[in-house]
Design a protein around this motif. Structure first.
Motif, PDB file in Angstrom:
ATOM      1  N   TYR A 158       5.932 -25.186   3.587  1.00 47.11           N
ATOM      2  CA  TYR A 158       5.110 -26.142   2.813  1.00 47.11           C
ATOM      3  C   TYR A 158       5.526 -27.590   3.070  1.00 47.11           C
ATOM      4  CZ  TYR A 158       3.383 -21.898   0.678  1.00 47.11           C
ATOM      5  OH  TYR A 158       2.844 -20.651   0.502  1.00 47.11           O
ATOM      6  N   ASP A 159       6.854 -27.878   3.083  1.00 49.63           N
ATOM      7  CA  ASP A 159       7.272 -29.215   3.523  1.00 49.63           C
ATOM      8  C   ASP A 159       7.644 -29.186   5.007  1.00 49.63           C
ATOM      9  OD1 ASP A 159       9.576 -27.740   3.152  1.00 49.63           O
ATOM     10  OD2 ASP A 159      10.787 -29.445   2.556  1.00 49.63           O
ATOM     11  N   ASN A 193      10.229 -28.093   7.103  1.00 53.23           N
ATOM     12  CA  ASN A 193      11.464 -28.644   7.641  1.00 53.23           C
ATOM     13  C   ASN A 193      12.413 -27.557   8.130  1.00 53.23           C
ATOM     14  OD1 ASN A 193      11.508 -31.622   7.437  1.00 53.23           O
ATOM     15  ND2 ASN A 193      11.123 -31.228   5.269  1.00 53.23           N
ATOM     16  N   CYS A 220       9.004 -31.781  -5.368  1.00 54.56           N
ATOM     17  CA  CYS A 220       8.714 -33.041  -4.681  1.00 54.56           C
ATOM     18  C   CYS A 220       7.296 -32.864  -4.157  1.00 54.56           C
ATOM     19  CB  CYS A 220       9.730 -33.257  -3.562  1.00 54.56           C
ATOM     20  SG  CYS A 220       9.436 -34.748  -2.630  1.00 54.56           S
ATOM     21  N   ASN A 221       6.385 -33.716  -4.567  1.00 51.53           N
ATOM     22  CA  ASN A 221       4.963 -33.553  -4.212  1.00 51.53           C
ATOM     23  C   ASN A 221       4.427 -32.164  -4.599  1.00 51.53           C
ATOM     24  OD1 ASN A 221       4.982 -36.139  -3.011  1.00 51.53           O
ATOM     25  ND2 ASN A 221       5.728 -35.265  -1.089  1.00 51.53           N
ATOM     26  N   ASP A 275      11.663 -28.377  -3.648  1.00 52.78           N
ATOM     27  CA  ASP A 275      12.414 -29.168  -2.668  1.00 52.78           C
ATOM     28  C   ASP A 275      13.739 -28.449  -2.415  1.00 52.78           C
ATOM     29  OD1 ASP A 275      14.180 -30.990  -1.483  1.00 52.78           O
ATOM     30  OD2 ASP A 275      13.147 -32.705  -2.387  1.00 52.78           O
ATOM     31  N   LYS A 329      11.396 -31.825  11.644  1.00 56.23           N
ATOM     32  CA  LYS A 329      10.111 -31.427  11.078  1.00 56.23           C
ATOM     33  C   LYS A 329       9.477 -30.348  11.964  1.00 56.23           C
ATOM     34  CE  LYS A 329       7.569 -32.969   7.632  1.00 56.23           C
ATOM     35  NZ  LYS A 329       8.163 -32.971   6.288  1.00 56.23           N
TER      36      LYS A 329
END
Lengths: 215, 215
Positions: free
Chosen positions: A168-169, A171, B151-152, B156, B181
């Motif tokens: 989702y993020d 990383n 976070c968003n 996180d 990323k």
């Protein structure tokens, strides 16, 4: 541990950590490798692993045709090439020469020499759970590593330096410090918990003694 | 990436990293929690997760009876209590009061308030792969977290601080530094690879030109 208000954040695959693996299969006579985070152990013995791939992937046909695949564990030093294998499809780009490929006893499950650990898998089942992907369940028939990644004949996570994935993020992360020994650090909690219980029981006994004895 | 000689190290579950989760179920009318590392995502949408438990575990009966369970993500600050839940069985020790339990829409999947992320799962299938364990496949119907771990609107990983497990040497680990990323760092590899190919092609052309032109 202090707690606050829980919030519903949606029906999503919020599993932390997820692994970062490279799944290998022989497709159209050539090795192909795909980056996969939907991967987990599903049986201790005989050892089995499940990998989930979108049905549209190039790799799937090769797994079915050869009834085998590999799960390769890349190290953090391979993060760029690992990500690259998830960006480009084998349909469009020939990924057979990115790595040095080797084969094991199944002969048709290509494995990546550069990856510190390789799991050679015989396909035992394919599941369709109704979505756009399929689950390949493989029995791990052999594992491979170079001597330099082992400690007491077992892969050493500090030498392998595998990659954690957060979805989702999007990383990639390294492995942090050692927190403790499993089937061991919990004993401390048990002892403290028992002491607390014993204290509570003692308090109860004193209270009961107080209530009973002084009546 | 330099490579050396690969060694067969046995048919074992050498997947790195593995997650560390606490699987929750209502057993005999009380919440019970078990430490589980054999756990992975098996479908993107609808989201599904597989957890593998030894058949002898106390939790299994509760999952089958109530057709639901939870997967709770403990933080590194909970490593002792997390390990404790894997050492003692619910058959012998009542684990219902170790954590503060809350329930979601399924009403019978107990979840741990102290865990930064909770996945509430409806049982969709149970697999027997022939060994001493069974695989529970759950559809994640809702996820929960406190605002401070988001976070968003997404959990996180740096705030959750989940626990990595390494099997065979039995260690728990934290999450390390961010490596890059996903669907992004690989582009650099692609560009370098293309440049290399272009250079090779140029060299080939020069060679061909050399061979053809001067003959």
């Amino acid at each position: 541990m202090e707690t606050g208000e829980k919030k519903a954040i949606g029906a999503k695959n919020f599993l932390y950590p997820m692994p970062t693996t490279l799944v290998g299969a022989q497709v159209n006579g050539k090795p192909n490798y795909l980056t996969v985070a939907f991967c987990g152990i599903v049986q201790a013995s005989p050892p089995m692993i499940a990998v989930t791939l979108g049905k549209m992937h190039y790799t799937n046909g090769g797994i079915k045709e050869n009834q085998c695949f590999s799960v390769n564990i890349p190290s953090r030093h391979m993060v760029e090439v690992t990500d690259y294998c998830g960006i480009v499809s084998g349909k469009r780009i020939d990924k057979s020469e990115i790595f040095e490929t080797f084969y094991g006893k199944l002969e048709k499950a290509p494995m990546i020499r550069e990856c510190p650990v390789n799991l050679e898998c015989r396909l035992v089942d394919t599941l369709d759970l109704g979505g756009a992907s399929e689950v390949f369940i493989g029995e791990i028939v052999e594992s491979y590593a170079e001597e330099r990644f082992l400690c007491n004949e077992i892969p050493d996570i500090e030498k392998i330096e595998p990659i954690v994935f957060s979805m989702y993020d999007n990383n990639y992360w390294g492995i942090g410090e050692r927190l403790g020994k499993a089937w061991s650090v919990g004993k401390k909690f048990g002892e403290n918990n028992n002491e607390k219980k014993a204290e509570n029981n003692e308090l109860k006994e004193i209270n009961i003694a107080g209530v009973i004895g002084r009546k």
